[in-house]
Design a protein around this motif. Structure first.
Motif, PDB file in Angstrom:
ATOM      1  N   ARG A 115      -0.739 -23.354  22.248  1.00  0.00           N
ATOM      2  CA  ARG A 115      -1.917 -24.000  21.654  1.00  0.00           C
ATOM      3  C   ARG A 115      -3.003 -22.994  21.298  1.00  0.00           C
ATOM      4  NH1 ARG A 115      -1.739 -28.433  26.501  1.00  0.00           N
ATOM      5  NH2 ARG A 115       0.003 -29.687  25.692  1.00  0.00           N
ATOM      6  N   ALA A 116      -2.659 -21.690  21.369  1.00  0.00           N
ATOM      7  CA  ALA A 116      -3.628 -20.620  21.073  1.00  0.00           C
ATOM      8  C   ALA A 116      -4.854 -20.721  21.962  1.00  0.00           C
ATOM      9  CB  ALA A 116      -4.017 -20.637  19.594  1.00  0.00           C
ATOM     10  N   LYS A 117      -4.643 -21.139  23.212  1.00  0.00           N
ATOM     11  CA  LYS A 117      -5.733 -21.221  24.183  1.00  0.00           C
ATOM     12  C   LYS A 117      -5.724 -19.995  25.092  1.00  0.00           C
ATOM     13  CE  LYS A 117      -6.284 -25.076  26.405  1.00  0.00           C
ATOM     14  NZ  LYS A 117      -5.954 -26.300  27.193  1.00  0.00           N
ATOM     15  N   THR A 118      -6.865 -19.688  25.662  1.00  0.00           N
ATOM     16  CA  THR A 118      -6.954 -18.588  26.615  1.00  0.00           C
ATOM     17  C   THR A 118      -6.139 -18.932  27.857  1.00  0.00           C
ATOM     18  OG1 THR A 118      -9.153 -17.994  25.845  1.00  0.00           O
ATOM     19  CG2 THR A 118      -8.516 -17.193  28.020  1.00  0.00           C
ATOM     20  N   SER A 149      -2.718 -14.369  18.588  1.00  0.00           N
ATOM     21  CA  SER A 149      -2.814 -15.762  18.131  1.00  0.00           C
ATOM     22  C   SER A 149      -4.233 -16.123  17.718  1.00  0.00           C
ATOM     23  CB  SER A 149      -2.362 -16.709  19.257  1.00  0.00           C
ATOM     24  OG  SER A 149      -3.296 -16.709  20.322  1.00  0.00           O
ATOM     25  N   LYS A 150      -5.179 -15.189  17.969  1.00  0.00           N
ATOM     26  CA  LYS A 150      -6.578 -15.434  17.595  1.00  0.00           C
ATOM     27  C   LYS A 150      -7.056 -14.256  16.744  1.00  0.00           C
ATOM     28  CE  LYS A 150      -7.411 -17.885  21.939  1.00  0.00           C
ATOM     29  NZ  LYS A 150      -8.164 -17.925  23.197  1.00  0.00           N
ATOM     30  N   PRO A 151      -6.585 -14.210  15.498  1.00  0.00           N
ATOM     31  CA  PRO A 151      -6.853 -13.035  14.663  1.00  0.00           C
ATOM     32  C   PRO A 151      -8.332 -12.775  14.418  1.00  0.00           C
ATOM     33  CG  PRO A 151      -5.941 -14.858  13.378  1.00  0.00           C
ATOM     34  CD  PRO A 151      -5.780 -15.208  14.818  1.00  0.00           C
ATOM     35  N   GLU A 152      -9.160 -13.827  14.569  1.00  0.00           N
ATOM     36  CA  GLU A 152     -10.592 -13.619  14.342  1.00  0.00           C
ATOM     37  C   GLU A 152     -11.207 -12.693  15.371  1.00  0.00           C
ATOM     38  OE1 GLU A 152     -10.244 -17.077  17.159  1.00  0.00           O
ATOM     39  OE2 GLU A 152      -9.227 -16.388  15.363  1.00  0.00           O
ATOM     40  N   GLN A 153     -10.475 -12.480  16.515  1.00  0.00           N
ATOM     41  CA  GLN A 153     -10.997 -11.605  17.557  1.00  0.00           C
ATOM     42  C   GLN A 153     -10.627 -10.142  17.324  1.00  0.00           C
ATOM     43  OE1 GLN A 153      -9.780 -13.054  21.383  1.00  0.00           O
ATOM     44  NE2 GLN A 153     -10.903 -14.969  21.193  1.00  0.00           N
ATOM     45  N   GLN A 160      -1.808 -13.438  23.290  1.00  0.00           N
ATOM     46  CA  GLN A 160      -3.033 -14.233  23.255  1.00  0.00           C
ATOM     47  C   GLN A 160      -3.966 -13.720  22.164  1.00  0.00           C
ATOM     48  OE1 GLN A 160      -4.595 -15.552  27.236  1.00  0.00           O
ATOM     49  NE2 GLN A 160      -6.245 -14.179  26.682  1.00  0.00           N
ATOM     50  N   THR A 161      -4.137 -12.404  22.092  1.00  0.00           N
ATOM     51  CA  THR A 161      -5.009 -11.807  21.083  1.00  0.00           C
ATOM     52  C   THR A 161      -4.445 -11.993  19.678  1.00  0.00           C
ATOM     53  OG1 THR A 161      -5.747 -10.162  22.690  1.00  0.00           O
ATOM     54  CG2 THR A 161      -6.155  -9.679  20.362  1.00  0.00           C
ATOM     55  N   ASP A 218      -0.505 -22.991  27.146  1.00  0.00           N
ATOM     56  CA  ASP A 218      -1.741 -22.403  26.618  1.00  0.00           C
ATOM     57  C   ASP A 218      -1.463 -21.526  25.402  1.00  0.00           C
ATOM     58  OD1 ASP A 218      -3.368 -23.622  28.490  1.00  0.00           O
ATOM     59  OD2 ASP A 218      -3.333 -21.925  29.873  1.00  0.00           O
TER      60      ASP A 218
END
Length: 313
Positions: A267-270, A308-312, A305-306, A264
């Motif tokens: 793949r930058a998944k939750t 890998s999702k910089p938009e968050q 996790q965070t 996960d």
């Protein structure tokens, strides 16, 4: 004939809700055995399976298995059995999606990580037959519509109206399945295994065999396991006597396996970290048991996790 029990001599109608690697693997074996299987999953995978069949790759074969697919929850309509294989983070949402389409006799089996998914399903599904299943299998999606099997493949399911019939049918399809009153203990043992391996594998992006060979790691793993066992004991769970050996055996039997959490993160998944180490932390807090090792792993995975999702941010 009692309409609540599936006849053992007739093929089952099986819907797989959340057809990732686990659901695709078991679905393929059931379809090969003559059961009517519908996979419900992401459009890209379902399209590939529609066009070519599901590619099932094991140590001994590499074949394509044709079966029905859908991207919509209404495809569970008419199923004798629903294999719920969504991430633990999606349990309530998936239950709400399938609820309008379930027949009264349809048996929902939770093939998920974590120990409380069956309870969470019942809160949404009410009187629907629901049972937890402990899954022992190593699989991964190797591409669109392509599942790879690395080892094992057994199920242990909680007692339920169709339990013995399902176990008989699944076992005949080369999915060794048994019904057991000790499912909660088995789920906790699997939770401990996941807590010990998943986050460490995810943070290093390394398989289990590599992990246990590193200096200091076995001691950390023991700390994680000891916290989990203390929480289980305080929660009134009677763990199997061989839980430590079961934990150690994973690295020996699946040395090249990357954890689902590692897959996960890659793949930058939750991830399911809040339902693995995070569950132990929450139960520990409720029961007055300190869980610093599990808390650290939960936070580190959350940070990765965070990040890998910089938009968050």
């Amino acid at each position: 004939m009692n309409s609540s029990a599936a006849p053992t001599s007739h093929p089952l109608s099986v819907a797989v809700m959340g057809a990732g690697s686990v659901g695709c693997y078991f679905g393929a074996l059931l379809a090969r055995a003559g059961h009517s299987v519908t996979l419900i999953g992401r459009a890209s995978h379902m399209q590939a399976i529609n066009e070519h069949g599901l590619r099932l790759q094991t140590a001994t074969e590499d074949i394509h298995v044709p079966m029905a697919t859908s991207t919509s929850a209404d495809a569970v309509a008419g199923a004798d059995v629903v294999l719920l294989c969504v991430k633990s983070t999606d349990t309530e949402a998936a239950a709400a999606q399938i609820k309008p389409y379930l027949a009264s006799h349809t048996q929902v089996l939770s093939l998920q990580n974590g120990v409380d998914n069956d309870q969470r399903l019942r809160q949404v599904l009410g009187n629907q037959p629901v049972a937890a299943a402990v899954v022992y299998v190593a699989t991964a999606m190797a591409g669109l519509g392509h599942v790879r099997h690395f080892g094992r493949g057994e199920l242990v399911i909680a007692p339920c109206p169709q339990g013995e019939a399902i176990a008989q049918q699944f076992s005949a399809a080369h999915i060794p399945t048994q019904v057991s009153v000790s499912v909660l203990a088995a789920l906790w043992q699997k939770l401990i295994i996941n807590c010990v391996y998943n986050a460490l594998s995810a943070l290093t992006q390394q398989p289990y065999g590599w992990l246990v060979a590193q200096v200091g790691v076995p001691a950390v793993m023991q700390d994680i396991a000891n916290e989990c066992k203390a929480v289980a004991l305080a929660d009134g769970v009677q763990l199997p006597a061989n839980v430590d050996e079961a934990v150690a055996a994973i690295a020996r039997t699946m040395p090249q396996q990357l954890s689902s959490t590692a897959q996960d993160l890659a793949r930058a998944k939750t991830t399911e970290i809040d339902h693995l180490n995070g569950y132990v932390v929450r139960r520990g807090q409720a029961l007055g048991i300190a869980t610093p090792a599990n808390r650290l792993l939960q936070v580190l995975v959350q940070l990765r996790q965070t990040a890998s999702k910089p938009e968050q941010l």
